[in-house]
Design a protein around this motif. Structure first.
Motif, PDB file in Angstrom:
ATOM      1  N   PRO A  34      -2.036   5.282   3.430  1.00  0.00           N
ATOM      2  CA  PRO A  34      -2.797   4.659   4.426  1.00  0.00           C
ATOM      3  C   PRO A  34      -4.302   4.705   3.728  1.00  0.00           C
TER       4      PRO A  34
ATOM      5  N   LYS B 190      -4.546   1.369   2.014  1.00  0.00           N
ATOM      6  CA  LYS B 190      -4.838   0.223   2.687  1.00  0.00           C
ATOM      7  C   LYS B 190      -6.383   0.161   3.059  1.00  0.00           C
TER       8      LYS B 190
ATOM      9  N   PHE C 125       2.955   0.728   5.025  1.00  0.00           N
ATOM     10  CA  PHE C 125       1.659   0.557   5.391  1.00  0.00           C
ATOM     11  C   PHE C 125       1.197  -0.742   5.083  1.00  0.00           C
ATOM     12  N   GLY C 126       2.104  -1.706   4.994  1.00  0.00           N
ATOM     13  CA  GLY C 126       1.603  -3.071   5.015  1.00  0.00           C
ATOM     14  C   GLY C 126       1.397  -3.445   3.497  1.00  0.00           C
ATOM     15  N   TYR C 127       0.646  -4.523   3.292  1.00  0.00           N
ATOM     16  CA  TYR C 127       0.375  -4.918   1.958  1.00  0.00           C
ATOM     17  C   TYR C 127      -0.779  -5.720   1.806  1.00  0.00           C
ATOM     18  N   GLY C 128      -1.551  -6.162   0.842  1.00  0.00           N
ATOM     19  CA  GLY C 128      -2.725  -7.107   0.612  1.00  0.00           C
ATOM     20  C   GLY C 128      -2.117  -8.047  -0.500  1.00  0.00           C
TER      21      GLY C 128
ATOM     22  N   GLU D 112      -8.816  -2.658   2.289  1.00  0.00           N
ATOM     23  CA  GLU D 112      -9.669  -3.394   3.545  1.00  0.00           C
ATOM     24  C   GLU D 112     -11.062  -3.201   3.235  1.00  0.00           C
TER      25      GLU D 112
ATOM     26  N   ARG E  72      -5.403 -11.501   2.989  1.00  0.00           N
ATOM     27  CA  ARG E  72      -4.641 -10.541   3.913  1.00  0.00           C
ATOM     28  C   ARG E  72      -3.718 -11.416   4.714  1.00  0.00           C
TER      29      ARG E  72
ATOM     30  N   PHE F 173       0.809  -1.232  -0.007  1.00  0.00           N
ATOM     31  CA  PHE F 173       0.029  -0.007  -0.041  1.00  0.00           C
ATOM     32  C   PHE F 173       0.959   1.280  -0.127  1.00  0.00           C
TER      33      PHE F 173
ATOM     34  N   GLU G 256       2.236  -8.567   7.737  1.00  0.00           N
ATOM     35  CA  GLU G 256       2.211  -7.653   6.614  1.00  0.00           C
ATOM     36  C   GLU G 256       3.521  -7.019   6.461  1.00  0.00           C
TER      37      GLU G 256
END
Ligand SMILES: Cc1cc2nc3c(=O)[nH]c(=O)nc-3n(C[C@H](O)[C@H](O)[C@H](O)COP(=O)(O)OP(=O)(O)OC[C@H]3O[C@@H](n4cnc5c(N)ncnc54)[C@H](O)[C@@H]3O)c2cc1C
Length: 351
Positions: free
Chosen positions: A96, A99, A130-133, A103, A115, A93, A119
């Motif tokens: 934010p 992200k 900001f992490g990932y999907g 979600e 998910r 991401f 992450e």
């Protein structure tokens, strides 16, 4: 020479078109001019089931994806190539907001999304905040394996002429076409963006789109996934990754640009932690269309002149499905998907 179909072009479209026409028992000859920067040779080969900021499903993906998987496996077996592999997409991401969008989509519909438990497990290799999907299943088509292997097969069977097709030499009769010493019942153009200048199909709303890619050596990067953060970094061969791409609607030529190289190099420095070395840089023009739907079927005024084109950014997924559909149409008279059928432009083409 007397055949059922003369096919112009052996990109991914002409490959599957000839493959399925043969399976329906038709004879054919392919004319293809070898070109290093055809989009089929520059493409990454990703089949991504979702698209855009809102992560919507791509057009017809529920039909097209299972069909493509099976088609590549069968073609691969016939030509001795591992033609397709599952490579899920790690979608970092960038903000934010992205992200949150992921979600939201995930809470509404989990098809093609996952998910991760952790992450931040790719932090040893990538900078991301900001992490990932995960997009899954996604697939990688082995275009550099398929295209030459299939070409060899055509050559061995005497089904390929390596030369430039010259439209001015085509003679269209009421029930056949004549090209040099070749008589065919039909001619089909799967010649990519060249059709935008064709005497028969230049009125179709093509929207040529240029894209560029780098080939980069990154020895210490996992090759388990496709990594996406604006650009996509895609495992290509051992320690080599494909990095792309851009979508340019306005351009003066088909050449790679210093601007892309600089932009992509900056992206690499900011995103990837291990050292890298740029090996190659290519550009190609996608046969895209204004309404993002293919052009498939026959000319309203010349029923033995057909087109199989307009695959845009999705030749790897749309090509097999619609080639099969067109071959069935020729054998059984079954329908062509209306949004893809070139008959939707019959008034324009009849001018
Ligand atoms: C940078 C980039 C990345 C891409 N990534 C992906 C991806 O990950 N997944 C995906 O699905 N798609 C991707 N695409 C799009 C994909 O490349 C196209 O959808 C697909 O390759 C189109 O294939 P085609 O066979 O219709 O056309 P082409 O690949 O253009 O093939 C046409 C063939 O016809 C030949 N030809 C043309 N004119 C003549 C003539 N007069 N005489 C003889 N031969 C002729 C050409 O030499 C060529 O071999 C990407 C494209 C680019 C540029």
């Amino acid at each position: 020479m007397q055949i059922d179909f003369l096919i112009i072009g052996q990109g991914i479209s002409g490959t599957f078109l000839s493959w399925y026409l043969q399976q329906e028992g038709f004879s054919f000859l392919v004319i293809d001019q070898p070109k290093a920067n055809s989009p089929s040779k520059v493409a990454a080969g990703v089949i991504n089931p979702v698209t855009g900021r809102r992560i919507v499903k791509t057009w017809m993906i529920d039909e097209v994806l299972p069909f493509a998987l099976n088609a590549y496996q069968q073609l691969g077996e016939a030509i001795g190539v591992e033609a397709i592999s599952q490579k899920n997409i790690i979608d970092f991401f960038p903000t934010p907001q992205m992200k949150l969008a992921f979600e939201k989509r995930f809470s509404e519909d989990q098809q093609y999304l996952a998910r991760p438990d952790d992450e931040y497990n790719f932090l040893p290799w990538f900078n991301y905040d900001f992490g990932y999907g995960e997009i899954q299943p996604a697939y990688l088509v082995n275009l550099p394996g398929i295209l030459p292997a299939y070409r060899n097969r055509l050559q061995q069977n005497g089904q390929l002429l390596e030369e430039v097709f010259q439209p001015e030499l085509l003679q269209i009769n009421s029930n056949s076409i004549q090209y040099k010493d070749i008589t065919a019942t039909h001619i089909l153009f799967s010649d990519g963006i060249a059709s935008a200048a064709s005497p028969w199909f230049n009125l179709l709303p093509f929207a040529a789109n240029k894209g560029e890619a780098l080939w980069v050596e990154i020895p210490d990067l996992p090759d388990t996934h496709i990594f996406k953060r604006g650009f996509s970094l895609i495992p290509w061969s051992k320690n080599i990754f494909w990095l792309g791409s851009t979508y340019l609607w306005e351009f003066d030529n088909e050449d790679p640009t210093p601007g892309y190289r600089q932009f992509a190099e900056t992206w690499l420095k900011q995103t990837v932690k291990p050292g890298f070395k740029i090996l190659d840089h290519k550009a190609a023009v996608r046969p895209a269309t204004l309404e993002r739907r293919p052009f498939i079927g026959f000319h309203p005024l010349y029923p033995n002149v057909g087109i199989f084109n307009g695959m845009g950014t999705k030749g790897c997924s749309l090509g097999p499905y619609f080639a099969h559909q067109l071959a069935r149409h020729m054998r059984e008279g079954t329908g062509i998907t209306p949004e893809a059928d070139v008959q939707r432009f019959r008034r324009i083409l009849s001018k």
